[in-house]
Design an enzyme around this catalytic site. Structure first.
Site, PDB file in Angstrom:
ATOM      1  N   GLN A 403       0.831  -1.208   0.000  1.00  0.00           N
ATOM      2  CA  GLN A 403       0.000   0.000   0.000  1.00  0.00           C
ATOM      3  C   GLN A 403       0.864   1.256   0.000  1.00  0.00           C
ATOM      4  O   GLN A 403       1.858   1.338   0.727  1.00  0.00           O
ATOM      5  CB  GLN A 403      -0.922   0.016   1.221  1.00  0.00           C
ATOM      6  CG  GLN A 403      -2.017  -1.030   1.207  1.00  0.00           C
ATOM      7  CD  GLN A 403      -3.153  -0.703   0.237  1.00  0.00           C
ATOM      8  OE1 GLN A 403      -3.111   0.303  -0.470  1.00  0.00           O
ATOM      9  NE2 GLN A 403      -4.156  -1.562   0.204  1.00  0.00           N
ATOM     10  N   GLU A 453      -1.268 -15.163  -4.227  1.00  0.00           N
ATOM     11  CA  GLU A 453      -0.758 -13.976  -4.908  1.00  0.00           C
ATOM     12  C   GLU A 453      -0.193 -14.375  -6.270  1.00  0.00           C
ATOM     13  O   GLU A 453       0.444 -15.428  -6.411  1.00  0.00           O
ATOM     14  CB  GLU A 453       0.332 -13.307  -4.064  1.00  0.00           C
ATOM     15  CG  GLU A 453       1.132 -12.224  -4.756  1.00  0.00           C
ATOM     16  CD  GLU A 453       0.292 -11.063  -5.256  1.00  0.00           C
ATOM     17  OE1 GLU A 453       0.560 -10.567  -6.362  1.00  0.00           O
ATOM     18  OE2 GLU A 453      -0.644 -10.663  -4.543  1.00  0.00           O
ATOM     19  N   ASP A 502      -8.265  -8.452  -1.358  1.00  0.00           N
ATOM     20  CA  ASP A 502      -7.809  -7.099  -1.675  1.00  0.00           C
ATOM     21  C   ASP A 502      -7.332  -7.102  -3.124  1.00  0.00           C
ATOM     22  O   ASP A 502      -6.140  -7.039  -3.405  1.00  0.00           O
ATOM     23  CB  ASP A 502      -6.678  -6.693  -0.728  1.00  0.00           C
ATOM     24  CG  ASP A 502      -6.260  -5.235  -0.892  1.00  0.00           C
ATOM     25  OD1 ASP A 502      -6.927  -4.510  -1.657  1.00  0.00           O
ATOM     26  OD2 ASP A 502      -5.265  -4.832  -0.266  1.00  0.00           O
ATOM     27  N   CYS A 530     -10.288  -0.783  -3.873  1.00  0.00           N
ATOM     28  CA  CYS A 530      -9.705   0.533  -4.142  1.00  0.00           C
ATOM     29  C   CYS A 530     -10.567   1.307  -5.127  1.00  0.00           C
ATOM     30  O   CYS A 530     -10.389   2.508  -5.301  1.00  0.00           O
ATOM     31  CB  CYS A 530      -8.280   0.400  -4.666  1.00  0.00           C
ATOM     32  SG  CYS A 530      -8.132  -0.541  -6.192  1.00  0.00           S
ATOM     33  N   GLU A 573     -10.127   3.857  -0.199  1.00  0.00           N
ATOM     34  CA  GLU A 573     -10.385   2.424  -0.088  1.00  0.00           C
ATOM     35  C   GLU A 573     -11.731   2.228   0.604  1.00  0.00           C
ATOM     36  O   GLU A 573     -12.094   2.996   1.508  1.00  0.00           O
ATOM     37  CB  GLU A 573      -9.293   1.735   0.733  1.00  0.00           C
ATOM     38  CG  GLU A 573      -7.907   1.793   0.109  1.00  0.00           C
ATOM     39  CD  GLU A 573      -7.632   0.644  -0.833  1.00  0.00           C
ATOM     40  OE1 GLU A 573      -8.480  -0.269  -0.932  1.00  0.00           O
ATOM     41  OE2 GLU A 573      -6.557   0.661  -1.474  1.00  0.00           O
TER      42      GLU A 573
END
Length: 597
Positions: A403, A453, A502, A530, A573
């Site tokens: 972030q 990821e 996320d 976001c 966010e």
């Protein structure tokens, strides 16, 4: 006026002819497709009458089944057409023969050649010149939307502030109010969308909308950023000709290329970039101005210097990534350049910038700096930088996600931890986990954390971060979430499972949403967005009525909050907590039976 018209006509004729009197492509908006440069625009087709609700990967797999390997696909949302480009004429023609007339999900596809895009800068120049010749007639409405605003009399510092920090002159409390209002509008729209796709929720939605100002769930007060200026720990700067005419300027583009602008303004007066980053930019700019290499031109695809990315940390470490197009330079010339750069930043005039990690990225003519298949060469210093967050230490490699506002990220992750209702029997699924920040920050409170990821570098960082923080109940898997998530989810037998996602701006792949819906033992989901508007399809799919395609009980949004990670901009966010609907009565279970739609 007559003399002005004659002069402009003379200029246009000069750009249209070279010294031999031959017609040149200097004012041709399609010049770029005629040179000896690769562009997929000349191998583009339009596929029409596509089935509704298909995704990017659906179309890609469909083309693959027909032996086609597209270079690029642009799918137009819920519309039924797409632009598909190929790498050569043979593949384009083969696609037209293979797909035209094919029946796919009840739709007969149609394929036709697509016209390439006009070069935005040349198009704007031609429009401006034509308007001047015609006596200053204003452009059409369509032209006006494609162009940048007329030259402003405001100082460049004000102009660039308006571009990169559009709320810089708005009081911070008003910024927060506007962002909270935007999330409120998203929740109001969600209430309407959920009602349209799940009639069983209408009674519940009616009560929610009455209680929460037409929203589907309560919206908690927005959380502010602890710091409103100089907060960005990662900045990407373009390299080009400055708006003041100075060549080899490093900074932000004053307008969009598609609007006909390439001018760059330095970040010296921007309020969201920290001083240490500005120092790196200035020193790097000084350096490239001493080299014989020109800046890369998106108009002609010539030149070398393209972009500078700077990452910083609260531990006073600085990473610089230099994006350079080698063009036809030989390896020996590149090695000399890298050595020169290393000496400049470690022993020369650039030493004071404090760079602790320096990378040289070979960026091809048509490649994007955001892709991971670039040749990223470590030149000097450490291979990574380290950051501290919520009392934990994190290693960050060049391509790893972290972030950009560290202090505000602590606010965000603390809220996520509070909402998740964790205990030592909980298993946390951290989807799109980056360097593992969320999962690692929660690991001591739960039984196990499993992260997923795409970026291999980030997964390696996450594993290192878990080990360096003394955690042995954390594991990470590398791959696309849509490929890895279903397998990981099916292997979990924990009676108490919570997922935290996320994802990138576009949201989760539909396969991930479908896997979440099928996993009935997954009762709670925290979605960090976001861009809440872009994630709307995800929100709706989590809540829609079960069907043959969407199996498993739906979720309900029960809580939402905005967290400001991007002061001085319009972005923030949003956190949404979803809980699985628990239908207890026989009547409600009947409503959950799959439908045929």
């Amino acid at each position: 006026m007559f003399h002005l018209v004659m002069f402009l006509n003379f200029c246009l004729s000069r750009t249209a002819e070279d010294g031999d009197g031959k017609v040149s492509s200097g004012s041709d908006v399609y010049r770029y497709i005629k040179g000896d440069l690769f562009t997929s625009e000349i191998f583009k087709v339009e596929i029409q009458n596509l089935p509704k609700f298909i995704g990017f990967n659906d179309l890609k797999k469909f083309l693959s089944k027909h032996g086609l390997s597209p270079h690029k696909i642009k799918l137009f949302g819920k519309q039924t057409f797409a632009f598909v480009t190929f790498k050569n004429l043979e593949e384009r023609d083969r696609a037209m023969k293979a797909v035209h007339g094919v029946l796919w999900k009840g739709r007969v596809l149609s394929v036709r050649l697509a016209k390439p895009k006009a070069d935005p800068i040349l198009r704007k120049r031609r429009q401006d010149a034509a308007a001047a010749v015609e006596g200053g007639e204003p452009p059409t409405k369509r032209q006006a939307t494609d162009q940048e605003p007329e030259e402003s009399e405001e100082p460049l510092t004000t102009q660039i502030a308006n571009v990169v920090t559009p709320l810089w002159n708005v009081p911070y409390e008003e910024q927060l109010r506007r962002k909270a209002q935007e999330v409120e509008e998203v929740l109001q729209r969600m209430a309407r969308e959920i009602g349209n796709c799940n009639k069983a929720m209408l009674p519940w939605l009616f009560v929610q909308k009455e209680k929460y100002n037409k929203m589907c769930c309560p919206l908690e007060p927005i959380r502010s950023s602890p710091v409103q200026t100089e907060y960005r720990n990662k900045c990407e700067f373009l390299i080009g000709v400055g708006a003041d005419g100075e060549d080899k300027t490093v900074g932000f583009r004053l307008g969009k290329y598609k609007g006909g602008s390439c001018a760059v303004v330095g970040p010296g007066d921007t309020i969201h970039v920290p001083p240490v980053t500005k120092r790196v930019v200035q020193d790097f700019q000084d350096y490239i101005r001493t080299t014989p290499y020109s800046v890369y031109s998106p108009e002609t695809y010539e030149g070398h210097w393209k972009q500078l990315t700077v990452r910083t940390s609260r531990t006073h470490q600085v990473m610089a990534m230099v994006f350079f197009n080698p063009q036809k330079l030989i390896e020996e010339e590149l090695n000399v350049l890298k050595t020169s750069m290393e000496m400049y930043f470690t022993e020369g005039a650039g030493k004071g910038s404090g760079i602790t990690s320096l990378y040289f990225v070979r960026n091809g003519q048509r490649a994007s700096p955001n892709t991971e298949d670039l040749s990223c060469e470590h030149v000097a210093g450490e291979k990574s930088i380290h950051e501290e967050l919520l009392g934990l230490k994190f290693r960050i490699s060049p391509h790893s996600f972290f972030q950009i506002n560290t202090l505000a990220a602590e606010v965000l992750y603390s809220a996520v931890g509070d909402w998740a209702q964790l205990d030592h029997d909980t298993t946390v699924l951290d989807v799109c986990c980056g360097t593992g920040t969320i999962g690692i920050s929660l690991a001591k409170r739960v039984k196990k954390v499993i992260g997923i990821e795409l970026c291999q570098e980030a997964v390696e960082d996450a594993r290192f971060n878990a080990q360096s923080n003394g955690l042995n109940n954390v594991e990470f898997h590398c791959g696309k979430a849509e490929d890895v998530f279903p397998t990981v989810l099916n292997a979990i037998v924990s009676p108490k499972l919570t997922a935290i996602v996320d994802p990138p701006r576009a949201g989760l792949h539909s396969k991930v949403i479908l896997a979440i819906r099928r996993a009935e033992h997954l009762k709670r989901l925290i979605y960090i967005a976001c861009n809440a508007k872009a994630a709307m399809n995800n929100f709706v799919d989590l809540c829609r009525a079960p069907s043959n395609r969407v199996r498993g009980a739906p979720f309900r949004p029960v809580r939402a909050m905005a967290v400001d990670l991007f002061p001085q901009t319009i972005h923030c966010e949003a956190i949404l907590l979803f809980e699985r609907v628990d239908y207890g009565s026989a009547a409600e279970k009947e409503e959950l039976q799959p439908t045929t739609n």
